[in-house]
Design a protein around this motif. Structure first.
Motif, PDB file in Angstrom:
ATOM      1  N   ARG A 101      39.494   6.928 -10.825  1.00 28.07           N
ATOM      2  CA  ARG A 101      40.863   7.774 -10.031  1.00 28.07           C
ATOM      3  C   ARG A 101      41.868   6.736 -10.051  1.00 28.07           C
ATOM      4  O   ARG A 101      41.850   5.440  -9.870  1.00 28.07           O
ATOM      5  CB  ARG A 101      40.591   8.485  -8.657  1.00 28.07           C
ATOM      6  N   TYR A 102      43.072   7.209 -10.212  1.00 30.13           N
ATOM      7  CA  TYR A 102      44.511   6.410 -10.297  1.00 30.13           C
ATOM      8  C   TYR A 102      45.269   6.993  -8.845  1.00 30.13           C
ATOM      9  O   TYR A 102      45.824   7.998  -8.884  1.00 30.13           O
ATOM     10  CB  TYR A 102      45.066   6.491 -11.561  1.00 30.13           C
ATOM     11  N   ALA A 103      45.875   5.829  -8.110  1.00 27.77           N
ATOM     12  CA  ALA A 103      46.867   6.006  -7.402  1.00 27.77           C
ATOM     13  C   ALA A 103      48.415   6.175  -8.208  1.00 27.77           C
ATOM     14  O   ALA A 103      48.293   5.491  -9.191  1.00 27.77           O
ATOM     15  CB  ALA A 103      47.080   5.033  -6.372  1.00 27.77           C
ATOM     16  N   ILE A 104      49.283   6.701  -7.568  1.00 30.36           N
ATOM     17  CA  ILE A 104      50.615   6.670  -8.322  1.00 30.36           C
ATOM     18  C   ILE A 104      51.689   5.870  -7.489  1.00 30.36           C
ATOM     19  O   ILE A 104      52.018   6.405  -6.389  1.00 30.36           O
ATOM     20  CB  ILE A 104      51.069   8.106  -8.776  1.00 30.36           C
ATOM     21  N   LEU A 105      52.220   4.761  -8.110  1.00 32.43           N
ATOM     22  CA  LEU A 105      53.276   4.289  -7.510  1.00 32.43           C
ATOM     23  C   LEU A 105      54.447   4.444  -8.306  1.00 32.43           C
ATOM     24  O   LEU A 105      54.538   4.500  -9.502  1.00 32.43           O
ATOM     25  CB  LEU A 105      53.136   2.869  -7.703  1.00 32.43           C
ATOM     26  N   ALA A 106      55.356   5.390  -7.575  1.00 30.93           N
ATOM     27  CA  ALA A 106      56.660   5.830  -8.260  1.00 30.93           C
ATOM     28  C   ALA A 106      57.874   4.984  -7.856  1.00 30.93           C
ATOM     29  O   ALA A 106      57.869   4.483  -6.843  1.00 30.93           O
ATOM     30  CB  ALA A 106      57.012   7.094  -7.800  1.00 30.93           C
ATOM     31  N   PHE A 131      50.479   4.086 -12.764  1.00 36.19           N
ATOM     32  CA  PHE A 131      49.087   4.766 -12.443  1.00 36.19           C
ATOM     33  C   PHE A 131      48.000   3.513 -12.373  1.00 36.19           C
ATOM     34  O   PHE A 131      47.828   2.654 -13.211  1.00 36.19           O
ATOM     35  CB  PHE A 131      48.550   5.616 -13.684  1.00 36.19           C
ATOM     36  N   ILE A 132      47.851   3.075 -11.118  1.00 33.78           N
ATOM     37  CA  ILE A 132      46.953   1.936 -10.509  1.00 33.78           C
ATOM     38  C   ILE A 132      45.471   2.557 -10.321  1.00 33.78           C
ATOM     39  O   ILE A 132      45.336   3.573  -9.453  1.00 33.78           O
ATOM     40  CB  ILE A 132      47.552   1.355  -9.507  1.00 33.78           C
ATOM     41  N   ARG A 133      44.568   1.805 -10.963  1.00 33.56           N
ATOM     42  CA  ARG A 133      43.299   2.254 -10.601  1.00 33.56           C
ATOM     43  C   ARG A 133      42.735   2.211  -9.318  1.00 33.56           C
ATOM     44  O   ARG A 133      43.304   1.076  -8.696  1.00 33.56           O
ATOM     45  CB  ARG A 133      42.090   1.221 -11.552  1.00 33.56           C
ATOM     46  N   LEU A 173      48.394   8.053  -2.413  1.00 34.75           N
ATOM     47  CA  LEU A 173      47.035   7.474  -2.087  1.00 34.75           C
ATOM     48  C   LEU A 173      46.175   8.778  -1.823  1.00 34.75           C
ATOM     49  O   LEU A 173      44.804   8.546  -1.699  1.00 34.75           O
ATOM     50  CB  LEU A 173      46.553   6.558  -1.168  1.00 34.75           C
ATOM     51  N   GLU A 174      46.939   9.825  -1.311  1.00 31.34           N
ATOM     52  CA  GLU A 174      46.078  11.106  -1.315  1.00 31.34           C
ATOM     53  C   GLU A 174      45.649  11.821  -2.263  1.00 31.34           C
ATOM     54  O   GLU A 174      44.772  12.625  -2.283  1.00 31.34           O
ATOM     55  CB  GLU A 174      46.907  11.903  -0.061  1.00 31.34           C
ATOM     56  N   HIS A 175      46.691  11.922  -3.173  1.00 34.70           N
ATOM     57  CA  HIS A 175      46.510  12.869  -4.494  1.00 34.70           C
ATOM     58  C   HIS A 175      46.024  12.038  -5.634  1.00 34.70           C
ATOM     59  O   HIS A 175      47.056  11.880  -6.531  1.00 34.70           O
ATOM     60  CB  HIS A 175      47.502  13.722  -4.824  1.00 34.70           C
ATOM     61  N   LEU A 176      44.993  11.321  -5.691  1.00 34.36           N
ATOM     62  CA  LEU A 176      44.534  10.659  -6.774  1.00 34.36           C
ATOM     63  C   LEU A 176      44.325  11.404  -8.062  1.00 34.36           C
ATOM     64  O   LEU A 176      43.942  12.531  -7.825  1.00 34.36           O
ATOM     65  CB  LEU A 176      43.531   9.808  -6.594  1.00 34.36           C
ATOM     66  N   VAL A 177      44.846  10.824  -9.339  1.00 32.84           N
ATOM     67  CA  VAL A 177      44.508  11.657 -10.583  1.00 32.84           C
ATOM     68  C   VAL A 177      43.272  10.970 -11.319  1.00 32.84           C
ATOM     69  O   VAL A 177      43.291   9.649 -11.099  1.00 32.84           O
ATOM     70  CB  VAL A 177      45.941  11.757 -11.440  1.00 32.84           C
ATOM     71  N   SER A 178      42.922  11.808 -12.313  1.00 28.32           N
ATOM     72  CA  SER A 178      41.937  11.264 -13.062  1.00 28.32           C
ATOM     73  C   SER A 178      42.477  10.224 -14.157  1.00 28.32           C
ATOM     74  O   SER A 178      43.579  10.213 -14.543  1.00 28.32           O
ATOM     75  CB  SER A 178      41.199  12.501 -13.838  1.00 28.32           C
ATOM     76  N   GLY A 179      41.428   9.653 -14.931  1.00 26.65           N
ATOM     77  CA  GLY A 179      41.788   8.850 -15.961  1.00 26.65           C
ATOM     78  C   GLY A 179      42.362   9.744 -17.149  1.00 26.65           C
ATOM     79  O   GLY A 179      43.451   8.960 -17.674  1.00 26.65           O
ATOM     80  N   HIS A 223      55.983   5.813 -18.340  1.00 25.76           N
ATOM     81  CA  HIS A 223      55.025   5.773 -17.455  1.00 25.76           C
ATOM     82  C   HIS A 223      53.978   4.863 -17.822  1.00 25.76           C
ATOM     83  O   HIS A 223      53.979   4.566 -19.214  1.00 25.76           O
ATOM     84  CB  HIS A 223      54.479   6.810 -16.973  1.00 25.76           C
ATOM     85  N   ARG A 224      53.087   4.019 -16.789  1.00 28.03           N
ATOM     86  CA  ARG A 224      52.350   2.726 -17.353  1.00 28.03           C
ATOM     87  C   ARG A 224      50.921   3.225 -16.409  1.00 28.03           C
ATOM     88  O   ARG A 224      50.975   3.736 -15.322  1.00 28.03           O
ATOM     89  CB  ARG A 224      52.968   1.490 -16.844  1.00 28.03           C
ATOM     90  N   LYS A 225      49.923   2.597 -17.134  1.00 25.38           N
ATOM     91  CA  LYS A 225      48.666   2.782 -16.515  1.00 25.38           C
ATOM     92  C   LYS A 225      48.093   1.256 -16.352  1.00 25.38           C
ATOM     93  O   LYS A 225      48.084   0.648 -17.252  1.00 25.38           O
ATOM     94  CB  LYS A 225      47.702   3.775 -17.133  1.00 25.38           C
ATOM     95  N   PHE A 226      47.396   1.066 -15.338  1.00 29.29           N
ATOM     96  CA  PHE A 226      46.335  -0.220 -15.168  1.00 29.29           C
ATOM     97  C   PHE A 226      45.207  -0.024 -14.559  1.00 29.29           C
ATOM     98  O   PHE A 226      45.166   0.629 -13.726  1.00 29.29           O
ATOM     99  CB  PHE A 226      47.621  -1.042 -14.074  1.00 29.29           C
ATOM    100  N   ASP A 227      44.360  -0.576 -15.399  1.00 26.20           N
ATOM    101  CA  ASP A 227      43.192  -0.593 -15.071  1.00 26.20           C
ATOM    102  C   ASP A 227      42.361  -1.975 -14.267  1.00 26.20           C
ATOM    103  O   ASP A 227      41.334  -1.890 -14.099  1.00 26.20           O
ATOM    104  CB  ASP A 227      42.124  -0.333 -16.321  1.00 26.20           C
ATOM    105  N   GLY A 228      43.345  -2.739 -13.979  1.00 23.44           N
ATOM    106  CA  GLY A 228      42.919  -4.176 -13.572  1.00 23.44           C
ATOM    107  C   GLY A 228      42.887  -4.327 -12.160  1.00 23.44           C
ATOM    108  O   GLY A 228      42.812  -3.258 -11.427  1.00 23.44           O
ATOM    109  N   THR A 229      42.865  -5.459 -11.787  1.00 21.82           N
ATOM    110  CA  THR A 229      42.586  -5.792 -10.259  1.00 21.82           C
ATOM    111  C   THR A 229      44.198  -6.151  -9.819  1.00 21.82           C
ATOM    112  O   THR A 229      44.719  -7.016 -10.290  1.00 21.82           O
ATOM    113  CB  THR A 229      41.938  -7.074  -9.916  1.00 21.82           C
ATOM    114  N   LEU A 230      44.652  -5.144  -8.786  1.00 23.47           N
ATOM    115  CA  LEU A 230      45.751  -5.528  -8.035  1.00 23.47           C
ATOM    116  C   LEU A 230      45.679  -6.664  -7.096  1.00 23.47           C
ATOM    117  O   LEU A 230      44.890  -6.743  -6.219  1.00 23.47           O
ATOM    118  CB  LEU A 230      46.082  -4.177  -6.959  1.00 23.47           C
TER     119      LEU A 230
END
Length: 177
Positions: free
Chosen positions: A10-15, A28-30, A63-69, A86-93
């Motif tokens: 699931r992904y959090a969204i930083l806008a 989109f941050i894992r 962090l309340e409305h996570l989205v799917s991959g 828009h960007r997507k990150f699967d790594g470690t924050l």
């Protein structure tokens, strides 16, 4: 390379909403594996009353409305912005530590110095690039030629955009005084 595993996360969204470009860019941050550092970032963001100062960005983290991959993969393909995708990150924050200040304007400037203009990539690895967006060497050379023509115009815009923190604060003080 297709990121099959991201469909299970699931992904959090930083806008980030740019005051200069008048665009909002989603990162989109894992969520899984980054819960603690995402909550830490959210706690800091909640201390800032977000409003646009000159050309700086505002930030929000959901962090309340996570989205799917799958949703994140679809969203990074949306072409509604002209300056950034828009960007997507699967790594470690990494833990992002903002300079704490009682002056809200300084808080906004501090977060822009850390994260503004897509700098989230300094704090997380594993950016996912959709296979359709990967270009071959010959396509890259063709794009380089087109970009060279517009390079001067962009450089002038970027120079106009750059402004020191002190200049922004001086201008804000003059307006208040």
């Amino acid at each position: 390379m297709k990121n099959k595993m991201s469909h299970h996360y699931r992904y959090a969204i930083l806008a980030e909403t740019s005051g200069y470009w008048l665009e909002t860019w989603y990162s989109f941050i894992r969520y899984e594996g980054n819960e603690e550092n995402l909550k830490h970032l959210q706690n800091q963001l909640e201390k800032i009353e977000m409003y646009v100062i000159d050309d700086l960005s505002t930030f929000d983290l959901d962090l309340e409305h996570l989205v799917s991959g799958e949703t994140a993969n679809q969203m990074i393909k949306v072409e509604i912005n002209s300056r950034s995708f828009h960007r997507k990150f699967d790594g470690t924050l990494k833990k992002i530590k903002l300079k704490i200040s009682k002056d809200n304007d300084k808080l906004i400037i501090n977060i822009n110095n850390k994260l503004g203009m897509g700098q989230i990539d300094k704090y997380i690895d594993g950016e996912y690039i959709h296979p359709e967006d990967l270009i071959s060497g010959s396509e890259y050379e063709d794009e380089d030629e087109e970009e060279d023509e517009d390079e001067e115009e962009v450089e002038v815009e970027e120079e106009e955009k750059k402004e020191s923190t002190q200049d922004i604060m001086r201008r804000r003080r003059r307006r208040k005084g």
